[in-house]
Design a protein around this motif. Structure first.
Motif, PDB file in Angstrom:
ATOM      1  N   GLU A 114     -43.345  -4.343  19.869  1.00  0.00           N
ATOM      2  CA  GLU A 114     -42.897  -3.672  18.645  1.00  0.00           C
ATOM      3  C   GLU A 114     -41.869  -4.516  17.877  1.00  0.00           C
ATOM      4  OE1 GLU A 114     -40.530   0.399  18.139  1.00  0.00           O
ATOM      5  OE2 GLU A 114     -42.073   0.458  19.690  1.00  0.00           O
ATOM      6  N   SER A 115     -41.028  -5.222  18.629  1.00  0.00           N
ATOM      7  CA  SER A 115     -39.931  -5.951  17.970  1.00  0.00           C
ATOM      8  C   SER A 115     -40.193  -7.456  17.841  1.00  0.00           C
ATOM      9  CB  SER A 115     -38.621  -5.709  18.730  1.00  0.00           C
ATOM     10  OG  SER A 115     -38.790  -5.945  20.104  1.00  0.00           O
ATOM     11  N   VAL A 116     -41.420  -7.892  18.177  1.00  0.00           N
ATOM     12  CA  VAL A 116     -41.701  -9.330  18.149  1.00  0.00           C
ATOM     13  C   VAL A 116     -41.627  -9.880  16.730  1.00  0.00           C
ATOM     14  CG1 VAL A 116     -43.491 -11.062  18.513  1.00  0.00           C
ATOM     15  CG2 VAL A 116     -43.078  -9.359  20.245  1.00  0.00           C
ATOM     16  N   GLU A 117     -42.158  -9.123  15.786  1.00  0.00           N
ATOM     17  CA  GLU A 117     -42.203  -9.657  14.425  1.00  0.00           C
ATOM     18  C   GLU A 117     -40.794  -9.851  13.859  1.00  0.00           C
ATOM     19  OE1 GLU A 117     -45.688  -8.047  12.287  1.00  0.00           O
ATOM     20  OE2 GLU A 117     -44.530  -8.681  10.507  1.00  0.00           O
ATOM     21  N   ALA A 118     -39.934  -8.877  14.133  1.00  0.00           N
ATOM     22  CA  ALA A 118     -38.539  -8.997  13.662  1.00  0.00           C
ATOM     23  C   ALA A 118     -37.860 -10.181  14.357  1.00  0.00           C
ATOM     24  CB  ALA A 118     -37.786  -7.707  13.949  1.00  0.00           C
ATOM     25  N   ALA A 119     -38.169 -10.344  15.649  1.00  0.00           N
ATOM     26  CA  ALA A 119     -37.590 -11.472  16.396  1.00  0.00           C
ATOM     27  C   ALA A 119     -38.064 -12.794  15.797  1.00  0.00           C
ATOM     28  CB  ALA A 119     -37.983 -11.369  17.870  1.00  0.00           C
ATOM     29  N   ALA A 120     -39.338 -12.843  15.439  1.00  0.00           N
ATOM     30  CA  ALA A 120     -39.912 -14.071  14.875  1.00  0.00           C
ATOM     31  C   ALA A 120     -39.262 -14.407  13.535  1.00  0.00           C
ATOM     32  CB  ALA A 120     -41.415 -13.914  14.715  1.00  0.00           C
ATOM     33  N   ARG A 121     -38.952 -13.367  12.750  1.00  0.00           N
ATOM     34  CA  ARG A 121     -38.292 -13.615  11.452  1.00  0.00           C
ATOM     35  C   ARG A 121     -36.916 -14.241  11.686  1.00  0.00           C
ATOM     36  NH1 ARG A 121     -40.648  -8.693   9.841  1.00  0.00           N
ATOM     37  NH2 ARG A 121     -38.749  -7.514  10.282  1.00  0.00           N
ATOM     38  N   HIS A 122     -36.292 -13.809  12.785  1.00  0.00           N
ATOM     39  CA  HIS A 122     -34.969 -14.337  13.135  1.00  0.00           C
ATOM     40  C   HIS A 122     -35.063 -15.810  13.551  1.00  0.00           C
ATOM     41  CE1 HIS A 122     -30.827 -13.231  14.035  1.00  0.00           C
ATOM     42  NE2 HIS A 122     -30.894 -14.095  15.022  1.00  0.00           N
ATOM     43  N   VAL A 123     -36.091 -16.148  14.338  1.00  0.00           N
ATOM     44  CA  VAL A 123     -36.252 -17.525  14.819  1.00  0.00           C
ATOM     45  C   VAL A 123     -36.812 -18.411  13.715  1.00  0.00           C
ATOM     46  CG1 VAL A 123     -37.363 -18.999  16.567  1.00  0.00           C
ATOM     47  CG2 VAL A 123     -36.679 -16.698  17.170  1.00  0.00           C
ATOM     48  N   ARG A 124     -37.771 -17.848  12.960  1.00  0.00           N
ATOM     49  CA  ARG A 124     -38.527 -18.543  11.904  1.00  0.00           C
ATOM     50  C   ARG A 124     -39.672 -19.379  12.493  1.00  0.00           C
ATOM     51  NH1 ARG A 124     -33.811 -20.609   7.762  1.00  0.00           N
ATOM     52  NH2 ARG A 124     -33.028 -18.555   7.257  1.00  0.00           N
ATOM     53  N   PHE A 125     -40.743 -19.430  11.715  1.00  0.00           N
ATOM     54  CA  PHE A 125     -41.923 -20.211  12.110  1.00  0.00           C
ATOM     55  C   PHE A 125     -41.720 -21.668  11.705  1.00  0.00           C
ATOM     56  CE2 PHE A 125     -43.701 -15.919  11.626  1.00  0.00           C
ATOM     57  CZ  PHE A 125     -44.305 -15.789  12.866  1.00  0.00           C
ATOM     58  N   PRO A 126     -42.327 -22.630  12.432  1.00  0.00           N
ATOM     59  CA  PRO A 126     -43.070 -22.412  13.676  1.00  0.00           C
ATOM     60  C   PRO A 126     -42.115 -22.116  14.822  1.00  0.00           C
ATOM     61  CG  PRO A 126     -42.904 -24.758  13.202  1.00  0.00           C
ATOM     62  CD  PRO A 126     -42.268 -24.050  12.042  1.00  0.00           C
ATOM     63  N   LEU A 127     -42.623 -21.402  15.827  1.00  0.00           N
ATOM     64  CA  LEU A 127     -41.785 -21.076  16.981  1.00  0.00           C
ATOM     65  C   LEU A 127     -42.585 -21.282  18.265  1.00  0.00           C
ATOM     66  CD1 LEU A 127     -42.823 -18.079  18.041  1.00  0.00           C
ATOM     67  CD2 LEU A 127     -41.585 -17.317  16.022  1.00  0.00           C
ATOM     68  N   VAL A 128     -41.870 -21.292  19.363  1.00  0.00           N
ATOM     69  CA  VAL A 128     -42.512 -21.473  20.670  1.00  0.00           C
ATOM     70  C   VAL A 128     -42.351 -20.189  21.462  1.00  0.00           C
ATOM     71  CG1 VAL A 128     -42.535 -22.866  22.785  1.00  0.00           C
ATOM     72  CG2 VAL A 128     -41.887 -23.924  20.629  1.00  0.00           C
ATOM     73  N   MET A 129     -43.458 -19.713  22.030  1.00  0.00           N
ATOM     74  CA  MET A 129     -43.393 -18.541  22.899  1.00  0.00           C
ATOM     75  C   MET A 129     -43.520 -19.030  24.343  1.00  0.00           C
ATOM     76  SD  MET A 129     -45.968 -15.307  23.196  1.00  0.00           S
ATOM     77  CE  MET A 129     -45.571 -14.523  21.653  1.00  0.00           C
ATOM     78  N   LYS A 130     -42.563 -18.604  25.182  1.00  0.00           N
ATOM     79  CA  LYS A 130     -42.574 -19.047  26.580  1.00  0.00           C
ATOM     80  C   LYS A 130     -42.555 -17.847  27.505  1.00  0.00           C
ATOM     81  CE  LYS A 130     -39.881 -23.295  25.773  1.00  0.00           C
ATOM     82  NZ  LYS A 130     -38.656 -24.036  26.123  1.00  0.00           N
ATOM     83  N   PRO A 131     -43.166 -17.994  28.683  1.00  0.00           N
ATOM     84  CA  PRO A 131     -43.000 -16.917  29.680  1.00  0.00           C
ATOM     85  C   PRO A 131     -41.578 -16.985  30.250  1.00  0.00           C
ATOM     86  CG  PRO A 131     -44.274 -18.727  30.606  1.00  0.00           C
ATOM     87  CD  PRO A 131     -43.984 -19.096  29.180  1.00  0.00           C
ATOM     88  N   PHE A 132     -41.087 -15.874  30.781  1.00  0.00           N
ATOM     89  CA  PHE A 132     -39.724 -15.872  31.334  1.00  0.00           C
ATOM     90  C   PHE A 132     -39.639 -16.724  32.602  1.00  0.00           C
ATOM     91  CE2 PHE A 132     -39.726 -12.086  28.723  1.00  0.00           C
ATOM     92  CZ  PHE A 132     -38.529 -12.239  28.044  1.00  0.00           C
ATOM     93  N   THR A 133     -40.705 -16.707  33.389  1.00  0.00           N
ATOM     94  CA  THR A 133     -40.731 -17.575  34.571  1.00  0.00           C
ATOM     95  C   THR A 133     -41.930 -18.500  34.438  1.00  0.00           C
ATOM     96  OG1 THR A 133     -42.090 -16.036  35.829  1.00  0.00           O
ATOM     97  CG2 THR A 133     -39.710 -15.852  36.117  1.00  0.00           C
ATOM     98  N   GLY A 134     -41.918 -19.567  35.201  1.00  0.00           N
ATOM     99  CA  GLY A 134     -43.044 -20.490  35.136  1.00  0.00           C
ATOM    100  C   GLY A 134     -42.556 -21.866  34.762  1.00  0.00           C
ATOM    101  N   SER A 135     -43.438 -22.822  34.949  1.00  0.00           N
ATOM    102  CA  SER A 135     -43.046 -24.208  34.803  1.00  0.00           C
ATOM    103  C   SER A 135     -44.246 -25.013  34.325  1.00  0.00           C
ATOM    104  CB  SER A 135     -42.579 -24.689  36.180  1.00  0.00           C
ATOM    105  OG  SER A 135     -41.934 -25.929  36.098  1.00  0.00           O
ATOM    106  N   TRP A 136     -44.036 -26.326  34.230  1.00  0.00           N
ATOM    107  CA  TRP A 136     -45.098 -27.268  33.884  1.00  0.00           C
ATOM    108  C   TRP A 136     -45.704 -26.972  32.503  1.00  0.00           C
ATOM    109  CZ3 TRP A 136     -47.913 -26.333  39.177  1.00  0.00           C
ATOM    110  CH2 TRP A 136     -47.172 -26.908  40.213  1.00  0.00           C
ATOM    111  N   GLY A 137     -44.970 -26.268  31.660  1.00  0.00           N
ATOM    112  CA  GLY A 137     -45.485 -25.970  30.321  1.00  0.00           C
ATOM    113  C   GLY A 137     -46.583 -24.925  30.312  1.00  0.00           C
ATOM    114  N   ARG A 138     -46.737 -24.227  31.451  1.00  0.00           N
ATOM    115  CA  ARG A 138     -47.821 -23.238  31.550  1.00  0.00           C
ATOM    116  C   ARG A 138     -47.534 -22.048  30.631  1.00  0.00           C
ATOM    117  NH1 ARG A 138     -47.746 -23.244  36.720  1.00  0.00           N
ATOM    118  NH2 ARG A 138     -46.252 -21.562  36.855  1.00  0.00           N
ATOM    119  N   MET A 139     -48.521 -21.662  29.863  1.00  0.00           N
ATOM    120  CA  MET A 139     -48.448 -20.519  28.944  1.00  0.00           C
ATOM    121  C   MET A 139     -47.368 -20.683  27.870  1.00  0.00           C
ATOM    122  SD  MET A 139     -49.262 -17.230  31.303  1.00  0.00           S
ATOM    123  CE  MET A 139     -48.920 -16.087  29.985  1.00  0.00           C
TER     124      MET A 139
END
Lengths: 284, 57
Positions: A114-139
């Motif tokens: 629900e709040s992703v779009e507002a968050a994206a406006r705050h970061v501005r495009f282009p942006l990177v989406m990352k998983p909270f855990t994980g490594s090696w650039g996965r996802m």
């Protein structure tokens, strides 16, 4: 020193660490964590793991849990549980870096789709989406516009893991097609390299085909890299930084650092420095 | 030490100093295996685990 090197997938690094420990007169044992079980009730003791454990499990949660158990049983572990907990969670890492005033890319967390779009406006495009855990650039994905972001969110919402239903969005840093990897051992830089992205990929992870190139960091960068390592609790760490228009920013700290790529362009053994640090940390 | 690939039956040579948990791959088909047991010159392999979501550094 009797040193157990705890692993669950034996890589080049674990063998190098065992070789270096042996060469320096210690008694290393390569121990497969999958073969272990522990009594964690009152009065339990750990046996047969020597004076210290070097945590090298490739599974973050196996590393985290085994470190927690070993510390509770009085066995010193490098890295400590508190460090692994912070480094294994990008949210916690970013907070630790920000608190220590280490420059990071702008990062915003949305607690639902629900709040992703507002968050994206705050970061501005282009942006990177990352998983909270994980490594090696996965996802790790780039969203260059609202349409791409919406598709990525739709995919994540289809996953059953509730962790995928919260969103870590980060500024896409305009940088050369490379980043900087420092292997830190305590208060020292054991190695520092550029990681060049593989052709056709924007990510620089060696696991994604990225290649290492020798690099000597300046004094300011060294200070920033050590500060970043200290911010997450210190130890044997892989600190990743990028060259942004506004200067260096640190975007990740890894707690079971892989260093085969860095070693290929570094004089002096990184594994030997890790073993030396482990011994030093025992004496504290 | 030599054993056979479960996928394509090609020979897989496992180094003498291999230890439990080490990975070997079939040169013919690329299948990846993990060394699970080494006893008296014989070696047992199992298909290597695929990458889990929490794997990394």
């Amino acid at each position: 020193m009797k040193l157990s090197i705890l692993y669950d997938r034996l890589r080049w690094e674990e063998k190098a660490l065992a070789d270096e420990a042996k060469a320096s007169g210690d008694e290393p044992s390569l121990v497969d964590a999958r073969s272990l079980h522990f009594d964690i009730s009152e009065g339990a003791k750990a046996e047969g793991l020597g004076d210290a454990v070097l945590q090298r499990c490739i599974s973050h949660y196996r590393a985290l849990f085994s470190t927690r158990i070993l510390e509770s049983l009085g066995v010193p572990v490098v890295n400590e549980y508190s460090v692994a907990e912070v480094c294994g969670n990008k949210l916690a890492t970013t907070i630790a870096l920000a608190r220590a005033h280490v420059p990071t890319p702008r990062t915003v967390v949305a607690l639902s789709s629900e709040s992703v779009e507002a968050a994206a406006r705050h970061v501005r495009f282009p942006l990177v989406m990352k998983p909270f855990t994980g490594s090696w650039g996965r996802m790790v994905s780039v969203a260059r516009d609202r349409g791409t972001l919406s598709s990525l969110v739709e995919l994540r919402e289809e996953m059953h893991n509730p962790l995928e239903h919260m969103y870590y969005l980060q500024e896409f840093v305009k940088r050369p097609p490379r980043d900087i990897r420092a292997v830190v051992t305590g208060g020292e830089i054991a190695a520092c390299v550029y990681r060049n992205a593989a052709k056709g990929d924007w990510r620089t992870n060696v696991a994604r085909g990225g290649t290492s190139e020798a690099f000597r960091p300046g004094r300011d960068l060294v200070e920033m890299l050590l500060k970043a390592a200290d911010a997450v609790g210190g130890g044997v760490l892989g600190v990743d930084a990028m060259e942004s228009d506004g200067g260096y920013v640190v975007h990740e700290v890894n707690n079971t650092v892989e260093f085969r790529g860095a070693q290929s362009v570094t004089e002096g053994s990184i594994a030997a420095k890790i073993v030396r640090y482990t011994k030093r940390s025992l004496k504290k | 030490m030599e054993t056979k690939c479960a996928e394509c039956d090609a020979g897989i040579v496992v180094p003498e100093d291999a230890i439990r948990g080490e990975l070997v791959s079939c040169k013919d088909c690329g299948a990846e295996y993990e060394v699970t047991e080494l006893k008296g010159g014989t070696v047992l392999l199992k298909p290597a685990d695929s990458v889990e979501e929490d794997w990394g550094e």
